[in-house]
Design an enzyme around this catalytic site. Structure first.
Site, PDB file in Angstrom:
ATOM      1  N   HIS A   1      35.128  -0.946  51.985  1.00 34.47           N
ATOM      2  CA  HIS A   1      36.078  -1.526  51.035  1.00 34.47           C
ATOM      3  C   HIS A   1      36.047  -3.056  51.039  1.00 34.47           C
ATOM      4  CE1 HIS A   1      38.980  -1.780  54.523  1.00 34.47           C
ATOM      5  NE2 HIS A   1      39.348  -2.880  53.872  1.00 34.47           N
TER       6      HIS A   1
ATOM      7  N   LEU B   1      29.188  23.642  53.548  1.00 33.39           N
ATOM      8  CA  LEU B   1      29.317  25.096  53.446  1.00 33.39           C
ATOM      9  C   LEU B   1      29.686  25.547  52.048  1.00 33.39           C
ATOM     10  CD1 LEU B   1      31.245  26.341  56.637  1.00 33.39           C
ATOM     11  CD2 LEU B   1      28.890  26.865  55.972  1.00 33.39           C
ATOM     12  N   GLY B   2      30.558  24.793  51.386  1.00 31.40           N
ATOM     13  CA  GLY B   2      31.018  25.201  50.065  1.00 31.40           C
ATOM     14  C   GLY B   2      32.242  26.087  50.123  1.00 31.40           C
ATOM     15  N   VAL B   3      33.178  25.746  51.019  1.00 25.29           N
ATOM     16  CA  VAL B   3      34.427  26.505  51.129  1.00 25.29           C
ATOM     17  C   VAL B   3      35.605  25.535  51.123  1.00 25.29           C
ATOM     18  CG1 VAL B   3      33.400  28.414  52.416  1.00 25.29           C
ATOM     19  CG2 VAL B   3      34.349  26.463  53.662  1.00 25.29           C
TER      20      VAL B   3
ATOM     21  N   GLY C   1      41.844  -9.518  56.164  1.00 23.63           N
ATOM     22  CA  GLY C   1      40.644 -10.285  56.499  1.00 23.63           C
ATOM     23  C   GLY C   1      39.960  -9.788  57.752  1.00 23.63           C
ATOM     24  N   ASN C   2      40.679  -9.023  58.585  1.00 28.03           N
ATOM     25  CA  ASN C   2      40.093  -8.456  59.801  1.00 28.03           C
ATOM     26  C   ASN C   2      39.266  -7.200  59.522  1.00 28.03           C
ATOM     27  OD1 ASN C   2      42.648  -9.752  61.689  1.00 28.03           O
ATOM     28  ND2 ASN C   2      40.592  -9.687  62.553  1.00 28.03           N
ATOM     29  N   SER C   3      39.415  -6.616  58.335  1.00 28.43           N
ATOM     30  CA  SER C   3      38.707  -5.370  58.036  1.00 28.43           C
ATOM     31  C   SER C   3      37.208  -5.531  58.216  1.00 28.43           C
ATOM     32  CB  SER C   3      38.994  -4.923  56.607  1.00 28.43           C
ATOM     33  OG  SER C   3      40.264  -4.358  56.489  1.00 28.43           O
TER      34      SER C   3
ATOM     35  N   ASP D   1      34.060   4.774  55.274  1.00 28.05           N
ATOM     36  CA  ASP D   1      34.355   3.385  54.916  1.00 28.05           C
ATOM     37  C   ASP D   1      33.511   2.410  55.734  1.00 28.05           C
ATOM     38  OD1 ASP D   1      35.609   1.417  53.427  1.00 28.05           O
ATOM     39  OD2 ASP D   1      37.248   1.182  54.855  1.00 28.05           O
TER      40      ASP D   1
END
Length: 349
Positions: free
Chosen positions: A100, A259-261, A202-204, A130
């Site tokens: 982000h 898996l598709g569940v 700003g720390n992200s 992220d």
């Protein structure tokens, strides 16, 4: 009587004051002595700060990002300036930060601790964790830090956060690990380290260091009514970040098993036991081809217990597409094992 007491300058009183003075001085010295038992972060900071960078971003935001702060995101739909943090993971110029932070960047600049600016290229972004990687081209090898093992960290241990709060440049704060395994509603891979080390806008993307100087987390989010530090910050654990970083370095994208569940926690559905309850099966998915059904209760993946739906999603996602796994499940009151060939998660294609 009070006047006499205030004016008493007898030799006996003078002797009593002389005897009390050393004791009083010793009492005042005790807090300072006690503080000498606290960690000194000076050597740690001197060693690792050369690998911590500030990031300046020009981007055009098309949608709000709840993980950032107004300082980092700018205004929706406008060309905006943002700031964040990162750290050098390879001396050749590979920088780790948050997805982000770079967002829809049209220009990214990385500034090292010595004040040198480098234009940066986005190597890849993994939205589910992220995490983003940047590439800069230095004139020579840069200082770099390594990832530690976040699983070895315990609640109560000291940590140091480093980054670029409010665009001020390289800064450090200290605190402890307040909790582990936090789910803050950002996605299926929430497994955050919580810390009270002050983390501000700003720390992200900046590193959370252990006292050994290893990165055990990537600072990502804060909980705060004001937008500034309230003593509740969250970092992506290094154990979750490591395979993502390695995959982005190799090919610029992360491929995850699927898996598709759709699943839910069994204990929340009143089943009286733990596991991942299958609520639905996508047509044509790996689960459908293996014969999984709505109502199946998955209790183990390759022999390892599955206590929650999140554990199943994470366990499958960590497997390479094409691998065949063994699911232990309960159907109609009976336990059985089913082999499933894992597919590729569609949104990673």
């Amino acid at each position: 009587m009070n006047a006499e007491a205030r004016n008493d300058s007898s030799p006996a009183l003078t002797r009593r004051l002389a005897l009390l003075l050393p004791a009083a001085l010793a009492a005042c010295a005790r807090p300072a002595a006690a503080q000498r038992g606290l960690p000194d972060f000076a050597d740690l900071a001197e060693r690792v700060l050369p690998a911590v960078v500030s990031i300046q971003v020009t981007s055009r935001e098309t949608a709000p990002d709840s993980r950032g702060t107004p300082f980092e995101r700018g205004r929706r739909g406008q060309l905006v300036q943002g700031a964040g943090s990162g750290f050098i993971i390879e001396p050749s110029g590979v920088v780790v930060t948050n997805g982000h932070v770079v967002g829809n960047a049209t220009r990214v600049t990385v500034t090292t601790q010595d004040g040198t600016d480098y234009p940066a290229r986005v190597m890849g972004v993994d939205e589910l964790t992220d995490i983003a990687l940047l590439r800069i081209t230095p004139r020579g090898p840069l200082s770099a830090v390594s990832l530690g093992v976040s699983a070895n960290m315990r609640v109560g241990q000291w940590v140091m956060a480093a980054g670029n709060p409010f665009g001020l440049g390289g800064s450090i704060t200290s605190g402890i690990i307040s909790a582990r395994g936090r789910d803050i509603g950002q996605g299926p891979f929430d497994d955050f380290i919580q810390t009270d080390a002050p983390i501000n806008p700003g720390n992200s993307g900046g590193p959370l260091f252990s006292m050994a100087g290893e990165v055990i987390g990537i600072n990502t989010a804060i909980y705060s009514p004001s937008g500034a530090s309230a003593g509740i910050g969250f970092a992506v654990p290094s154990d979750l970040a490591r395979p993502v970083i390695e995959a982005l370095i190799r090919g610029g994208r992360v491929e995850r098993g699927w898996l598709g569940v759709s699943v839910a926690d069994a204990d929340e559905q009143g089943r009286g036991r733990r596991g991942a309850l299958i609520m639905g099966v996508e047509r044509g998915s790996p689960a459908a081809r293996a014969g999984l059904r709505q109502g199946d209760l998955v209790t183990a993946l390759n022999g390892e217990a599955v206590a929650t739906s999140r554990a199943l999603v994470r366990g499958v996602a960590g497997l390479p597409p094409g691998e065949t796994v063994r699911l232990t499940l309960t159907r109609g009151g009976r336990s059985q094992e089913v082999a499933v060939q894992i597919g590729r998660r569609p949104n990673d294609s």
